[in-house]
Structure formats: structure tokens, C-alpha cells
Design an enzyme around this catalytic site. Structure first.
Site, PDB file in Angstrom:
ATOM      1  N   SER A   8       0.525  -1.197   0.162  1.00 45.02           N
ATOM      2  CA  SER A   8      -0.255   0.048   0.314  1.00 45.02           C
ATOM      3  C   SER A   8       0.577   1.616   0.081  1.00 45.02           C
ATOM      4  CB  SER A   8      -0.589   0.335   1.206  1.00 45.02           C
ATOM      5  OG  SER A   8       0.026  -0.072   2.241  1.00 45.02           O
ATOM      6  N   GLU A  10       1.732   6.012   0.920  1.00 46.06           N
ATOM      7  CA  GLU A  10       0.138   7.230   1.531  1.00 46.06           C
ATOM      8  C   GLU A  10       1.183   7.603   1.346  1.00 46.06           C
ATOM      9  OE1 GLU A  10       1.313   6.895   6.024  1.00 46.06           O
ATOM     10  OE2 GLU A  10       1.673   8.371   5.599  1.00 46.06           O
ATOM     11  N   ASP A 101      -0.555  14.834  16.254  1.00 49.49           N
ATOM     12  CA  ASP A 101       0.273  16.254  16.362  1.00 49.49           C
ATOM     13  C   ASP A 101      -0.161  17.099  16.781  1.00 49.49           C
ATOM     14  OD1 ASP A 101       2.294  13.446  17.848  1.00 49.49           O
ATOM     15  OD2 ASP A 101       2.691  14.023  15.793  1.00 49.49           O
TER      16      ASP A 101
HETATM   17  P1  FAD Z   1      -1.643   6.820  20.637  1.00 53.38           P
HETATM   18  O1  FAD Z   1      -1.491   5.839  19.881  1.00 53.38           O
HETATM   19  O2  FAD Z   1      -2.786   7.818  21.542  1.00 53.38           O
HETATM   20  O3  FAD Z   1      -0.518   6.921  22.035  1.00 53.38           O
HETATM   21  C1  FAD Z   1       0.259   8.618  21.441  1.00 53.38           C
HETATM   22  C2  FAD Z   1       1.207   8.467  22.706  1.00 53.38           C
HETATM   23  O4  FAD Z   1       0.323   8.301  24.158  1.00 53.38           O
HETATM   24  C3  FAD Z   1       2.008   7.220  22.999  1.00 53.38           C
HETATM   25  O5  FAD Z   1       2.872   7.225  23.476  1.00 53.38           O
HETATM   26  C4  FAD Z   1       0.945   6.315  23.965  1.00 53.38           C
HETATM   27  O6  FAD Z   1       1.610   5.610  24.597  1.00 53.38           O
HETATM   28  C5  FAD Z   1       0.492   7.125  24.414  1.00 53.38           C
HETATM   29  N1  FAD Z   1      -1.097   6.860  25.436  1.00 53.38           N
HETATM   30  C6  FAD Z   1      -1.867   6.428  24.831  1.00 53.38           C
HETATM   31  N2  FAD Z   1      -2.884   5.880  25.464  1.00 53.38           N
HETATM   32  C7  FAD Z   1      -2.521   6.688  27.002  1.00 53.38           C
HETATM   33  C8  FAD Z   1      -3.239   7.142  27.750  1.00 53.38           C
HETATM   34  N3  FAD Z   1      -4.338   6.827  28.105  1.00 53.38           N
HETATM   35  N4  FAD Z   1      -2.619   7.667  29.073  1.00 53.38           N
HETATM   36  C9  FAD Z   1      -1.037   8.070  28.670  1.00 53.38           C
HETATM   37  N5  FAD Z   1      -0.859   8.030  28.062  1.00 53.38           N
HETATM   38  C10 FAD Z   1      -1.339   6.947  26.613  1.00 53.38           C
HETATM   39  N6  FAD Z   1      -0.041  12.077  12.157  1.00 53.38           N
HETATM   40  C11 FAD Z   1      -0.859  13.276  11.628  1.00 53.38           C
HETATM   41  O7  FAD Z   1      -1.404  13.801  12.231  1.00 53.38           O
HETATM   42  N7  FAD Z   1      -1.946  12.633  10.998  1.00 53.38           N
HETATM   43  C12 FAD Z   1      -1.500  11.408   9.948  1.00 53.38           C
HETATM   44  O8  FAD Z   1      -2.484  11.201   8.835  1.00 53.38           O
HETATM   45  C13 FAD Z   1      -0.678  10.752  10.277  1.00 53.38           C
HETATM   46  N8  FAD Z   1      -0.770   9.710   9.897  1.00 53.38           N
HETATM   47  C14 FAD Z   1       0.372   8.419  10.388  1.00 53.38           C
HETATM   48  C15 FAD Z   1       0.346   7.337  10.581  1.00 53.38           C
HETATM   49  C16 FAD Z   1       1.107   6.583  10.212  1.00 53.38           C
HETATM   50  C17 FAD Z   1       1.168   4.733  10.155  1.00 53.38           C
HETATM   51  C18 FAD Z   1       2.201   6.562  11.671  1.00 53.38           C
HETATM   52  C19 FAD Z   1       3.040   5.613  12.877  1.00 53.38           C
HETATM   53  C20 FAD Z   1       2.003   8.207  12.571  1.00 53.38           C
HETATM   54  C21 FAD Z   1       0.841   9.005  11.668  1.00 53.38           C
HETATM   55  N9  FAD Z   1       1.648   9.623  12.257  1.00 53.38           N
HETATM   56  C22 FAD Z   1      -0.310  11.258  11.534  1.00 53.38           C
HETATM   57  C23 FAD Z   1       1.533  10.064  13.507  1.00 53.38           C
HETATM   58  C24 FAD Z   1       1.146   9.912  14.380  1.00 53.38           C
HETATM   59  O9  FAD Z   1      -0.405  10.780  15.325  1.00 53.38           O
HETATM   60  C25 FAD Z   1       1.972  10.184  15.814  1.00 53.38           C
HETATM   61  O10 FAD Z   1       2.983   9.800  16.394  1.00 53.38           O
HETATM   62  C26 FAD Z   1       1.463  10.857  17.499  1.00 53.38           C
HETATM   63  O11 FAD Z   1       1.932  11.590  17.980  1.00 53.38           O
HETATM   64  C27 FAD Z   1       0.365   9.926  18.058  1.00 53.38           C
HETATM   65  O12 FAD Z   1      -0.620   9.004  17.667  1.00 53.38           O
HETATM   66  P2  FAD Z   1      -1.135   7.275  17.619  1.00 53.38           P
HETATM   67  O13 FAD Z   1      -2.539   7.640  16.651  1.00 53.38           O
HETATM   68  O14 FAD Z   1      -0.196   6.661  17.806  1.00 53.38           O
HETATM   69  O15 FAD Z   1      -1.526   7.757  18.981  1.00 53.38           O
END
Ligand code: FAD
Length: 278
Positions: A8, A10, A101
Site C-alpha cells: 500500500s 501513503e 500531534d
Molecule cells: P496514540 O496511540 O494515542 O499514542 C500516543 C502516545 O500516547 C503514545 O506515547 C502512547 O503510549 C500514549 N498513550 C496512549 N494512550 C494513553 C493514555 N490513556 N494515557 C497516557 N498515555 C497514553 N499524524 C497526523 O497528524 N496525521 C496523519 O495522517 C498521521 N499518519 C500516521 C500514519 C502512521 C502509519 C503513523 C505511524 C503515524 C502517523 N501520524 C500521523 C503520526 C501520529 O499521529 C503521531 O505519531 C502521534 O504522536 C501519535 O499518534 P498515535 O495514533 O500513535 O497515538
């Protein structure tokens, strides 16, 4: 010979008309490689909402399924629900669900502070309509309390309803296999696609790695800095490194590969061809 696995690609939503025109050509080039889906990123807090929607609209219905990314931090449930309804009406079946973020200067986490909250909300709102992909971090998310805590957070996303994962990019395949082993020990066996970052340009790569907590091994950094402005040498070296990485990932059981195309046909296309995955 490399085993054939699905691929896939991106994209990020282009900022200019020229970028949008170029992306149409890139989409065509990469579509020939028969990918499983194209995904389009989404700026946290809705910062690219219109542009992501425009790219999704452009590519949806053109043969290969599209998968919008959807982030939740700084957004509210009503706006996210609107997008889910729109995507459902466009017959889109896959979503990449992320926390995102916050853009600098923006405060307030919104109603869904973590990706697990978003996954739960998507399931509450849209049932099983969407196949949900979530982000995975074999080298640990930079803000995680610890590696173990990050694994537990990932499992919470799976328990909330995620079907599959896509990793942050990495160059050390052991980190990916270790991550899968840790999940398997916890009874988690969902498919997790390695996110593959082609090496196009040394300074951009280092900037992305620094921003995401991904590690560029010393031997790669040193080689890249030794090549300086020699873009041909960087390209050749990068191709060899990423090709070998993909081969090892596939040989070790990676279920598919997700390429961060950077909105460019090359070097992703050549990697896919050399891997025999087209
Ligand atoms: P989460 O899974 O919510 O985790 C974020 C952090 O919070 C982690 O350190 C986790 O351990 C911690 N955490 C989770 N739950 C809790 C809780 N209840 N209490 C305390 N800590 C907690 N960013 C964008 O803005 N747009 C995009 O389109 C985008 N696409 C991406 C695609 C991929 C494949 C990847 C790997 C990243 C992408 N990102 C994107 C970046 C991503 O949004 C960032 O890495 C962001 O910092 C974390 O997102 P996440 O979904 O992993 O967050």
C-alpha cells in the site's frame, strides 16, 4: 525469490494546485503496481481537512480503494462523526485512526485525546463498517512512558476495535520482529504492516527521524553524510538499504508493506519492482 505480499502507498494532501496535478500522475504510476490501497494523511486538529477530503475525492472510485487517515487530538466528536458519515456515503471502507500531534500553538486535547478513544468512537458511531488501521511503534512512540507502557497502549487500541497496524518507519528489522513477538505473547496477532520510508534525501530523512523518534542507525547516517550532495550515490545506497530491509521483513513474515511514498513515484516504484511485488 521474495514472497509476494500486498503493498500500500501513503500520500500527504498537496498544498498547491501544481502539487495536486503531480500527485495525479504519481497515483497513476503507483496504481500500475496493483496496491491494496492508497492512504492520505490528515493534519491533526483538522488542519488539512479540506485538502485531505479533496485528495480522497480525487482518488476514490478510481480502481484502488482509498483509506483516509483521521486524527482526533484537538478535534471534536461532531466533526469526526461528520467525516465518518461522509466517508461511509462515499463507500470508503478503511480508515487509518490516529491521535495526531497538535500543531504548535494549538492547545486543548479535544474530546478524544488518544487514538484508542478515536477507535472506540468509530466503532460506536459506525459499527463494523470500517476496517481500522492504527499506528504502531517498534522503536517506541517518543512520548510513551516506557516501551512496556507503549505496548499496553497499542493493545488498548486493538481491544477498542482496531483490525490492523501500520508501523512508524524504522531501519532495524529486529525492532519490528521483537515488537510482534511481544504482542504475540499478549495474544495479539493482528496484521502489522511495516511502514517503509524510501531514502530520497538525507536531510529530510534525518528531520523526519528526529521528529518521530525513529532511529537512523549510525552506519546509515555516516554513509549519508559522507555522500554529501551526491544525490546519485545517496539514491543508490538508499535503494540497496531499503531493498534489503524489505527482503528481510518479508522473509521474516511481514504480512504486507506500507510505503511512505512522499508523493513521489520513485524510488518507491523501483523498490516494488525489484522486490517482485507489482
Ligand atoms: P496514540 O496511540 O494515542 O499514542 C500516543 C502516545 O500516547 C503514545 O506515547 C502512547 O503510549 C500514549 N498513550 C496512549 N494512550 C494513553 C493514555 N490513556 N494515557 C497516557 N498515555 C497514553 N499524524 C497526523 O497528524 N496525521 C496523519 O495522517 C498521521 N499518519 C500516521 C500514519 C502512521 C502509519 C503513523 C505511524 C503515524 C502517523 N501520524 C500521523 C503520526 C501520529 O499521529 C503521531 O505519531 C502521534 O504522536 C501519535 O499518534 P498515535 O495514533 O500513535 O497515538
Amino acid at each position: 525469490m521474495t514472497k509476494r505480499v500486498p503493498i500500500s502507498f501513503e500520500f500527504f494532501p498537496p498544498k498547491t494546485d501544481a502539487g495536486a496535478e503531480k500527485l495525479k500522475l504519481v497515483h497513476q504510476d503507483l496504481q500500475y503496481l496493483n496496491p491494496e490501497f492508497f492512504s492520505v494523511t490528515y493534519g491533526a486538529g483538522g488542519s488539512t481537512r479540506e485538502r485531505t477530503l479533496a485528495a480522497i475525492e480525487e482518488f476514490n472510485g478510481k480502481g484502488t480503494p482509498v483509506a483516509p487517515h483521521l486524527s482526533c487530538i484537538g478535534d471534536d466528536k461532531a466533526r469526526i462523526a461528520e467525516l465518518l458519515d461522509l466517508y461511509k456515503s462515499q463507500n470508503i471502507k478503511r480508515i487509518v485512526a490516529l491521535r495526531g500531534d497538535l500543531p504548535s500553538g494549538q492547545v486543548g486535547l479535544g474530546e478524544l485525546p488518544y487514538a484508542q478513544d478515536l477507535v472506540r468512537f468509530i466503532r460506536e458511531h459506525s459499527g463494523d463498517h470500517f476496517h481500522i488501521e492504527v499506528a504502531a511503534y517498534p522503536e517506541m512512540h517518543p512520548q510513551a512512558e516506557s516501551f512496556d507502557a507503549d505496548i499496553r497502549r497499542f493493545i488498548e487500541k486493538v481491544n477498542a476495535g482496531a483490525n490492523a497496524g501500520i508501523t512508524q518507519f524504522f531501519f532495524n528489522p529486529d525492532s519490528y520482529f521483537y515488537f510482534l513477538d511481544r504482542l504475540a505473547k499478549e495474544g495479539i496477532h493482528i496484521p502489522i504492516a511495516p511502514g517503509i520510508m524510501p531514502i530520497i534525501n538525507a536531510s529530510n530523512l534525518i528531520r523526519f527521524a528526529d521528529g518521530t523518534g525513529a532511529e537512523i542507525p549510525r552506519w546509515i547516517r555516516k554513509q549519508l553524510s559522507a555522500y554529501g550532495d551526491d544525490s546519485v550515490a545517496i539514491k543508490d545506497f538508499g535503494h540497496e538499504v531499503v531493498l534489503k530491509l524489505c527482503e528481510r521483513l518479508i522473509a521474516g513474515g511481514a504480512p504486507s508493506l506500507h510505503f511512505y511514498s512522499m508523493n513521489q513515484t520513485e524510488p518507491t516504484r523501483q523498490l516494488v519492482l525489484d522486490l517482485g511485488l507489482a
